[in-house]
Motif scaffolding. Structure first.
Motif, PDB file in Angstrom:
ATOM      1  N   ARG A 595       8.022  -4.926  -7.107  1.00  0.00           N
ATOM      2  CA  ARG A 595       8.539  -5.262  -5.782  1.00  0.00           C
ATOM      3  C   ARG A 595       8.239  -4.087  -4.861  1.00  0.00           C
ATOM      4  NH1 ARG A 595      10.342  -9.194  -2.106  1.00  0.00           N
ATOM      5  NH2 ARG A 595      11.839  -8.251  -0.670  1.00  0.00           N
ATOM      6  N   THR A 596       7.452  -4.325  -3.834  1.00  0.00           N
ATOM      7  CA  THR A 596       7.079  -3.281  -2.883  1.00  0.00           C
ATOM      8  C   THR A 596       7.686  -3.612  -1.532  1.00  0.00           C
ATOM      9  OG1 THR A 596       4.993  -2.879  -4.040  1.00  0.00           O
ATOM     10  CG2 THR A 596       5.159  -2.061  -1.782  1.00  0.00           C
ATOM     11  N   GLY A 597       8.439  -2.664  -0.986  1.00  0.00           N
ATOM     12  CA  GLY A 597       9.096  -2.890   0.295  1.00  0.00           C
ATOM     13  C   GLY A 597       8.128  -2.861   1.456  1.00  0.00           C
ATOM     14  N   ARG A 598       8.659  -2.990   2.638  1.00  0.00           N
ATOM     15  CA  ARG A 598       7.823  -3.045   3.832  1.00  0.00           C
ATOM     16  C   ARG A 598       7.075  -1.735   4.028  1.00  0.00           C
ATOM     17  NH1 ARG A 598      11.208  -4.706   8.452  1.00  0.00           N
ATOM     18  NH2 ARG A 598      12.422  -5.761   6.851  1.00  0.00           N
ATOM     19  N   ARG A 599       5.865  -1.839   4.585  1.00  0.00           N
ATOM     20  CA  ARG A 599       5.060  -0.680   4.946  1.00  0.00           C
ATOM     21  C   ARG A 599       4.850  -0.727   6.446  1.00  0.00           C
ATOM     22  NH1 ARG A 599       4.537  -4.285   2.036  1.00  0.00           N
ATOM     23  NH2 ARG A 599       2.316  -4.700   2.077  1.00  0.00           N
TER      24      ARG A 599
END
Length: 667
Positions: A595-599
């Motif tokens: 799970r990768t958060g906002r960039r």
């Protein structure tokens, strides 16, 4: 005799450093010869020092000395709980289970790193604790491999078929490795030959024209073992994706084909000295499709990399003496027929490192290291950079407390300009309950020297750049409660003189981008990891793990700008990796989730890429027959068919399948 040797050694060392740093070196062949000559002299001085210390230790050979744990890259004897820093390790079995084909895929799936990927076959770089790609150091068997002009290495050019294990060291490591180790260090270890004949063949087929064939063979006689490997891979990369701009439509990726060939050889000799030589050749050609919202362009890139890695190690009565040497030659050729552009980058590098590990006391050990490097890039007719370094490390214990003080001095000379960097570090580990509960802490300084491209790229290079410098403070808890291993780490890094490319006006309507030292960054974060291995039955086991990171990397350069106090671009505040492997006899089922958060896309946090979650599933069936082991692997990537981008307008592939057949000839 000892005093005479000490005086001679000091005089020779000064002459080597001064002559090497001041010598202009107009031609690469002459520069390489003199650099190698100076490095050999420096190595001989340290070799003599090792012999003297060894002789002195021999005089006390009737005394038993116990070396505490010491970081030795080739042997990897350091345990996570025994140092003041976090270390995450992936062994060979995990490399095989994931089905990852490159280091980019593997690090993306099962480490706390953020891998910035320009599509499936495009450039892939590292980021650790909010640092940039040039601020995270990558080593292969203890050797630097980043391009000296860009300071980068493309992780997609490192196939997993040649790797035996991976370690990720979190936090500043300049006191050990020098420039670039601000966020941390990634250490890759390659295959080792065995004397008994053996090998393997691996065939892989996948969607969108993916196919590869890899062969590894090893054999030996007596004290000599040899290993050879070659892999060739190709892909078309024409996967479908949704057009990110109106009108909505499904398009296919065009101009994303790629081919790569890697050849690898290693020779190993075990005797009084342990000698090892490695030759790694890589050639890759890929088309460059550009952003997904734009029409394809006729552009392609060719990468050629040649690496020669050498190692000589000799045990001493109270320690060991190690010599490492490397030569690297890289070429990157870029052609864009659509725009009528072409550019070729060539770099070379030589390095020599001498390390002496020695016990000083039953509970204390010393590591002394000397390094020399020479790097050259074909910029402005040819520019080079020389660097020398001396480092001292102590490791020891007093009761329940282990201490790891270290200090390193680096000297750089480039085009008549010199600078130095002093990198102290102190790590500690307090055993609240030996082997089960430990408190860890670290404070250290790190730096990054400007790359040759930042200094001399035309147009826009800035020869007056200063190195980036920063301090890190961290504290952590390590707990081993079988079957669980838990680790928590909180950290803060302050970085000054960060190199930032800024636009400047040189004529009406004409801008020239130029790097300057204006950046200040404060990064705070939390890392939490958990691993477990649970036996459920005689032939049934569960292996699982997760890694969560919270990273707040703020721009602290100029309070009057909109970027002040906001998150750096493409640094996800939240990231979670988790995996579960079920081992049932010859069958292994696995699931990787990330799970990768906002960039954020803008420096004021007004635009961002949406978070995404990706699941990959693995199945592997293994059967042994006589001295042969057959393995069949099936991988379903992006199991939930998520549409996502790691970098804006560079879509990643939808759900697709990859199969692999592997035949191992056991020694």
């Amino acid at each position: 005799m000892h005093r005479l040797f000490d005086r001679a050694g000091r005089k020779a060392g000064r002459s080597v450093v001064l002559a090497w740093l001041r010598w202009p070196g107009p031609r690469i062949e002459v520069a390489g010869f003199f650099m190698g000559f100076s490095v050999v002299r420096c190595g001989l001085v340290l070799l003599g020092l090792g012999c003297v210390l060894g002789a002195r230790a021999q005089e006390r050979s009737d005394t038993t000395l116990t070396l505490p744990p010491v970081v030795v890259e080739g042997e990897r004897v350091e345990q996570t709980r025994e140092a003041g820093r976090r270390l995450w390790r992936l062994e060979a079995v995990e490399l095989e289970r994931t089905g990852a084909t490159t280091a980019a895929e593997l690090l993306e799936a099962r480490t706390g790193l953020f891998v910035k990927r320009y599509g499936s076959g495009g450039l892939a770089t590292l980021s650790l604790r909010g640092s940039g790609a040039t601020q995270t150091l990558l080593l292969i068997d203890g050797h630097r491999v980043a391009d000296p002009q860009s300071g980068l290495i493309d992780l997609t050019l490192l196939p997993t078929v040649l790797l035996s294990s991976i370690e990720v060291v979190h936090g500043p490591a300049a006191a050990t490795y020098g420039s670039g180790a601000i966020g941390g260090v990634v250490r890759l270890y390659t295959l080792r030959p065995a004397v008994r004949p053996g090998g393997r063949v691996a065939l892989r087929l996948g969607a969108y024209g993916e196919r590869s064939l890899g062969v590894v063979a090893h054999a030996g006689a007596g004290r000599v073992a040899v290993l050879g490997a070659v892999e060739h891979s190709r892909t078309i990369g024409d996967y479908p994706y949704s057009n990110p701009l109106p009108p909505p439509a499904v398009r296919r990726r065009e101009g994303a084909d790629r081919s790569m060939t890697s050849a690898f050889g290693k020779v190993r000799y075990e005797g009084t000295w342990r000698l090892e030589g490695t030759l790694w050749l890589t050639e890759a050609r890929r088309s460059l499709p550009g952003p997904g919202n734009a029409p394809p362009v006729d552009a392609h890139q060719t990468d050629r990399q040649r690496r020669l890695l050498l190692l000589a190690e000799r045990p001493l009565p109270a320690g060991r003496f190690t010599l490492r040497g490397s030569y690297q030659h890289t070429l990157l050729a870029y052609v864009n027929r659509f725009a009528g552009e072409a550019d070729t980058t060539r770099t070379r590098g030589l390095a020599l490192e001498a390390t002496l590990d020695r016990a000083l006391h039953p509970h204390w050990a010393l590591t002394a290291r000397a390094e020399a490097r020479w790097e050259r890039a074909a910029l402005r007719g040819g520019v080079d950079q020389r660097a020398v370094a001396l480092a001292l490390h102590l490791s020891g214990r007093q009761g329940r407390l282990r201490l790891y003080p270290a200090l390193r001095l680096d000297l750089y000379a480039t085009a008549g300009r010199t600078f130095h960097a002093l990198s102290p570090r102190l790590g500690l580990n307090l055993a609240l309950k030996e082997g089960m509960l430990h408190l860890k802490g670290l404070v250290g300084r790190a730096f990054r020297a400007p790359t040759l491209g930042e200094r001399f790229f035309r147009p826009g290079g800035n020869p007056d750049l200063k190195p980036e410098r920063g301090w890190t403070v961290e504290a952590g808890l390590y707990a081993q409660l079988r079957p669980f291993v838990l680790e928590l780490t909180a950290f803060q890094t302050t970085l000054t003189d960060q190199i930032v490319w800024y636009p400047g006006f040189v004529a009406p309507g004409l801008q020239l981008w130029r790097p300057i030292n204006v950046g200040r960054v404060r990064t705070r974060g939390l890392e939490a990891s958990l691993r477990a291995e649970v036996p459920l039955a005689a032939s049934l086991r569960l292996q699982s793990g997760l890694f969560y990171t919270f990273t707040r990397a703020e721009d602290r350069s100029n309070p009057s700008t909109r970027a002040y106090g906001h998150q750096l671009r493409y640094v996800p505040p939240h990231q979670l990796k988790a995996f579960l492997d079920v081992l049932a006899g010859p069958l292994t089922l696995g699931l990787d989730a990330r799970r990768t958060g906002r960039r954020y896309l803008t420096t004021d946090e007004t635009q961002a890429l949406a978070p995404f979650t990706v699941l990959d599933a693995h199945l592997r069936l293994t059967q042994s027959v006589a001295r042969t082991r057959l393995s069949f692997g099936l991988t379903v990537e992006n199991l939930t068919d998520t549409a996502y981008e790691v970098v804006r307008f560079y879509p990643m592939p939808p759900r697709h399948v990859r199969v692999q057949l592997r035949i191992d000839l056991l020694p």
